[in-house]
Design a protein around this motif. Structure first.
Motif, PDB file in Angstrom:
ATOM      1  N   GLY A 119       0.783  -1.229   0.000  1.00 31.15           N
ATOM      2  CA  GLY A 119       0.000   0.000   0.000  1.00 31.15           C
ATOM      3  C   GLY A 119       0.811   1.273   0.000  1.00 31.15           C
ATOM      4  N   ALA A 120       2.131   1.155  -0.102  1.00 28.09           N
ATOM      5  CA  ALA A 120       2.982   2.348  -0.056  1.00 28.09           C
ATOM      6  C   ALA A 120       2.683   3.304  -1.211  1.00 28.09           C
ATOM      7  CB  ALA A 120       4.454   1.933  -0.085  1.00 28.09           C
ATOM      8  N   GLN A 121       2.204   2.765  -2.332  1.00 27.94           N
ATOM      9  CA  GLN A 121       1.865   3.590  -3.493  1.00 27.94           C
ATOM     10  C   GLN A 121       0.381   3.957  -3.524  1.00 27.94           C
ATOM     11  OE1 GLN A 121       4.126   4.780  -5.628  1.00 27.94           O
ATOM     12  NE2 GLN A 121       5.703   3.787  -4.390  1.00 27.94           N
ATOM     13  N   GLY A 122      -0.327   3.675  -2.429  1.00 26.45           N
ATOM     14  CA  GLY A 122      -1.741   3.967  -2.371  1.00 26.45           C
ATOM     15  C   GLY A 122      -2.575   2.892  -3.042  1.00 26.45           C
ATOM     16  N   PHE A 123      -3.865   3.162  -3.176  1.00 27.23           N
ATOM     17  CA  PHE A 123      -4.807   2.182  -3.719  1.00 27.23           C
ATOM     18  C   PHE A 123      -5.640   2.790  -4.850  1.00 27.23           C
ATOM     19  CE2 PHE A 123      -3.926   1.146   0.705  1.00 27.23           C
ATOM     20  CZ  PHE A 123      -3.544  -0.179   0.611  1.00 27.23           C
ATOM     21  N   ASP A 124      -4.992   3.602  -5.656  1.00 29.38           N
ATOM     22  CA  ASP A 124      -5.666   4.266  -6.768  1.00 29.38           C
ATOM     23  C   ASP A 124      -5.747   3.317  -7.957  1.00 29.38           C
ATOM     24  OD1 ASP A 124      -6.648   5.941  -8.692  1.00 29.38           O
ATOM     25  OD2 ASP A 124      -5.040   7.421  -8.564  1.00 29.38           O
ATOM     26  N   ASP A 125      -6.960   3.072  -8.445  1.00 25.27           N
ATOM     27  CA  ASP A 125      -7.141   2.150  -9.571  1.00 25.27           C
ATOM     28  C   ASP A 125      -6.902   2.848 -10.916  1.00 25.27           C
ATOM     29  OD1 ASP A 125      -9.391   3.679  -9.133  1.00 25.27           O
ATOM     30  OD2 ASP A 125     -10.826   2.036  -9.225  1.00 25.27           O
ATOM     31  N   ASP A 126      -5.791   3.522 -10.992  1.00 22.77           N
ATOM     32  CA  ASP A 126      -5.338   4.190 -12.210  1.00 22.77           C
ATOM     33  C   ASP A 126      -4.825   3.116 -13.170  1.00 22.77           C
ATOM     34  OD1 ASP A 126      -4.011   5.646 -14.179  1.00 22.77           O
ATOM     35  OD2 ASP A 126      -3.078   7.042 -12.778  1.00 22.77           O
ATOM     36  N   ALA A 127      -5.401   3.055 -14.367  1.00 29.01           N
ATOM     37  CA  ALA A 127      -5.046   2.000 -15.321  1.00 29.01           C
ATOM     38  C   ALA A 127      -3.942   2.409 -16.281  1.00 29.01           C
ATOM     39  CB  ALA A 127      -6.282   1.583 -16.113  1.00 29.01           C
ATOM     40  N   SER A 128      -3.313   3.558 -16.061  1.00 31.39           N
ATOM     41  CA  SER A 128      -2.261   3.998 -16.978  1.00 31.39           C
ATOM     42  C   SER A 128      -1.001   3.161 -16.784  1.00 31.39           C
ATOM     43  CB  SER A 128      -1.928   5.471 -16.741  1.00 31.39           C
ATOM     44  OG  SER A 128      -1.293   5.651 -15.489  1.00 31.39           O
ATOM     45  N   PRO A 129      -0.223   2.944 -17.843  1.00 30.02           N
ATOM     46  CA  PRO A 129       1.019   2.173 -17.705  1.00 30.02           C
ATOM     47  C   PRO A 129       1.953   2.750 -16.643  1.00 30.02           C
ATOM     48  CG  PRO A 129       0.460   2.398 -20.018  1.00 30.02           C
ATOM     49  CD  PRO A 129      -0.510   3.271 -19.265  1.00 30.02           C
ATOM     50  N   ALA A 130       2.029   4.069 -16.547  1.00 34.29           N
ATOM     51  CA  ALA A 130       2.928   4.690 -15.566  1.00 34.29           C
ATOM     52  C   ALA A 130       2.506   4.357 -14.142  1.00 34.29           C
ATOM     53  CB  ALA A 130       2.957   6.202 -15.774  1.00 34.29           C
ATOM     54  N   ALA A 131       1.206   4.431 -13.864  1.00 36.72           N
ATOM     55  CA  ALA A 131       0.713   4.127 -12.521  1.00 36.72           C
ATOM     56  C   ALA A 131       0.915   2.649 -12.189  1.00 36.72           C
ATOM     57  CB  ALA A 131      -0.761   4.493 -12.418  1.00 36.72           C
ATOM     58  N   LEU A 132       0.653   1.778 -13.148  1.00 32.49           N
ATOM     59  CA  LEU A 132       0.821   0.350 -12.915  1.00 32.49           C
ATOM     60  C   LEU A 132       2.285  -0.016 -12.697  1.00 32.49           C
ATOM     61  CD1 LEU A 132      -1.683  -0.956 -15.613  1.00 32.49           C
ATOM     62  CD2 LEU A 132      -2.039  -0.904 -13.140  1.00 32.49           C
ATOM     63  N   ALA A 133       3.182   0.710 -13.333  1.00 31.58           N
ATOM     64  CA  ALA A 133       4.617   0.421 -13.200  1.00 31.58           C
ATOM     65  C   ALA A 133       5.127   0.691 -11.792  1.00 31.58           C
ATOM     66  CB  ALA A 133       5.408   1.246 -14.205  1.00 31.58           C
ATOM     67  N   ARG A 134       4.430   1.533 -11.043  1.00 32.09           N
ATOM     68  CA  ARG A 134       4.891   1.887  -9.691  1.00 32.09           C
ATOM     69  C   ARG A 134       4.523   0.843  -8.643  1.00 32.09           C
ATOM     70  NH1 ARG A 134       3.257   7.177 -11.454  1.00 32.09           N
ATOM     71  NH2 ARG A 134       1.190   6.920 -10.510  1.00 32.09           N
ATOM     72  N   LEU A 135       3.596  -0.032  -8.938  1.00 32.36           N
ATOM     73  CA  LEU A 135       3.107  -0.981  -7.933  1.00 32.36           C
ATOM     74  C   LEU A 135       4.094  -2.124  -7.717  1.00 32.36           C
ATOM     75  CD1 LEU A 135      -0.667  -1.179  -8.907  1.00 32.36           C
ATOM     76  CD2 LEU A 135       0.451   0.336  -7.259  1.00 32.36           C
ATOM     77  N   ARG A 136       4.183  -2.580  -6.473  1.00 37.51           N
ATOM     78  CA  ARG A 136       5.101  -3.647  -6.094  1.00 37.51           C
ATOM     79  C   ARG A 136       4.371  -4.688  -5.241  1.00 37.51           C
ATOM     80  NH1 ARG A 136       7.247  -1.462  -9.512  1.00 37.51           N
ATOM     81  NH2 ARG A 136       9.362  -0.602  -9.671  1.00 37.51           N
ATOM     82  N   PRO A 137       3.776  -5.700  -5.863  1.00 43.01           N
ATOM     83  CA  PRO A 137       3.074  -6.742  -5.100  1.00 43.01           C
ATOM     84  C   PRO A 137       4.018  -7.481  -4.158  1.00 43.01           C
ATOM     85  CG  PRO A 137       2.528  -6.846  -7.437  1.00 43.01           C
ATOM     86  CD  PRO A 137       3.682  -5.901  -7.309  1.00 43.01           C
ATOM     87  N   LEU A 138       3.430  -8.087  -3.136  1.00 43.65           N
ATOM     88  CA  LEU A 138       4.221  -8.781  -2.121  1.00 43.65           C
ATOM     89  C   LEU A 138       4.368 -10.273  -2.390  1.00 43.65           C
ATOM     90  CD1 LEU A 138       2.725  -7.123   1.108  1.00 43.65           C
ATOM     91  CD2 LEU A 138       4.885  -6.571  -0.026  1.00 43.65           C
ATOM     92  N   ASN A 139       3.630 -10.795  -3.374  1.00 44.19           N
ATOM     93  CA  ASN A 139       3.674 -12.242  -3.613  1.00 44.19           C
ATOM     94  C   ASN A 139       3.457 -12.541  -5.086  1.00 44.19           C
ATOM     95  OD1 ASN A 139       0.713 -12.216  -3.937  1.00 44.19           O
ATOM     96  ND2 ASN A 139       0.695 -11.956  -1.707  1.00 44.19           N
ATOM     97  N   LEU A 140       3.663 -13.812  -5.448  1.00 44.07           N
ATOM     98  CA  LEU A 140       3.549 -14.262  -6.831  1.00 44.07           C
ATOM     99  C   LEU A 140       2.144 -14.038  -7.375  1.00 44.07           C
ATOM    100  CD1 LEU A 140       4.742 -15.819  -9.284  1.00 44.07           C
ATOM    101  CD2 LEU A 140       4.130 -17.944  -8.069  1.00 44.07           C
TER     102      LEU A 140
END
Length: 326
Positions: A119-140
């Protein structure tokens, strides 16, 4: 005919129940195995049950499919077989996307709040490639869901063929009927109910963060009926496409959830705190909350189920009955 993958699973079977109640034909894509998963479908008429490996042959026969609702996945957050997860959670939905685009069939799919990681990057459901690139899931599992979201964003950006309607649904912490087959991955409510019915205290994980008290880890708990309501609304509004959070919009603590369960049972709370399992340390979300702004802006205005009411319905109307299946 609606094609529902994972249709014998938790969210999928509740969706099948809602479609069947409307008199719709539903083809379920799933495996039942040797347990009681079949009970999730037992009360409803379906057009058939199709193993996932036969979906391409089925599609080649050009059945009259109204929409594909892809709920099937390897959903265990502890799964470590990367090839299995990639084949199920990335390769299959990519094939379905292309198949729906080619035939002009709407395509709704289950993403996940696991894509947000800690959740460090928030929970914004922004579908842009730039926003998605910032997310870091914790598991496979979270990575696989994010990998598909990212691929969809790339295809849209490049103008690749797309279904006439598409929607990725980031489900948060879902609870409700038809979870018994999920084992360890069933909701906290389901597990705590089982513990209490066995004469044990309800156990919750101790916090390993100094700034968060035991039991005050928070999640956006959403009743499965609310998830189904979003999908039915999307089917009724084919002009709406996008990536959407699906939650209650309000984070509540695990302590709140368990206290609501005891209230539904008419019992005094009996809660004990235990250490977090080693395989969850460093991969555990301490806070999730679903902003629903994009879903509301798209026109969805139904109210979500308050936690206490959702827990009461699940406990009293489902789990405590002789036939606890929808």
């Amino acid at each position: 005919m609606y094609l529902v993958t994972g249709g014998a699973g938790f969210i999928g079977s509740n969706l099948v129940a809602a479609l069947a109640a409307r008199g719709e034909e539903v083809m379920v894509v799933d495996r039942l195995g040797s347990g009681d998963k079949w009970r999730n479908l037992a009360k409803h008429g379906i057009a058939g049950l199709l193993p996932p490996e036969e979906i391409e042959d089925f599609w080649a026969a050009e059945p009259p499919v109204t929409a594909v609702l892809h709920m099937g996945a390897i959903s265990a957050t502890t799964e470590t077989d990367g090839d299995l997860v990639a084949a199920t959670n990335l390769t299959l939905p990519l094939w379905l996307w292309s198949a729906c685009a080619a035939r002009g069939v709407p395509f709704l799919y289950a993403s996940s709040a696991a894509t947000y990681g800690d959740g460090a990057q928030g929970f914004d459901d922004d579908a842009s490639p730039a926003a998605l690139a910032r997310l870091r899931p914790l598991n496979l599992y979270g990575w696989s869901k994010l990998a598909f979201d990212r691929r969809v964003a790339q295809m849209l950006e490049r103008g690749a063929p797309r279904p006439p309607q598409w929607a990725g649904l980031r489900f948060f912490n879902v609870y409700g009927p038809n979870e018994a087959h999920k084992g360890r991955m069933a909701s906290v409510l389901f597990h705590k109910f089982r513990q209490v019915m066995a004469g044990e205290p309800a156990t919750l994980f101790r916090s390993d963060r100094a700034d968060i008290a035991d039991g005050q880890q928070m999640r956006d708990f959403v009743h499965v009926d609310d998830c189904v309501a979003v999908m039915l609304w999307l089917l009724e509004n084919p002009q709406v496409s996008g990536l959407f959070n699906v939650g209650s919009g309000r984070a509540r603590s695990f302590l709140d959830l368990v206290q609501a369960m005891f209230a539904a049972l008419g019992r005094e709370p009996d809660i004990r705190f235990i250490d977090m399992p080693a395989d969850l340390r460093g991969k555990y979300q301490y806070f999730t909350e679903a902003p629903l702004d994009r879903l509301r802006a798209a026109g969805f205005n139904a109210q979500t189920t308050p936690l206490e009411e959702g827990v009461r319905r699940t406990v009293q109307d489902v789990l405590m009955t002789e036939d606890p299946y929808r």
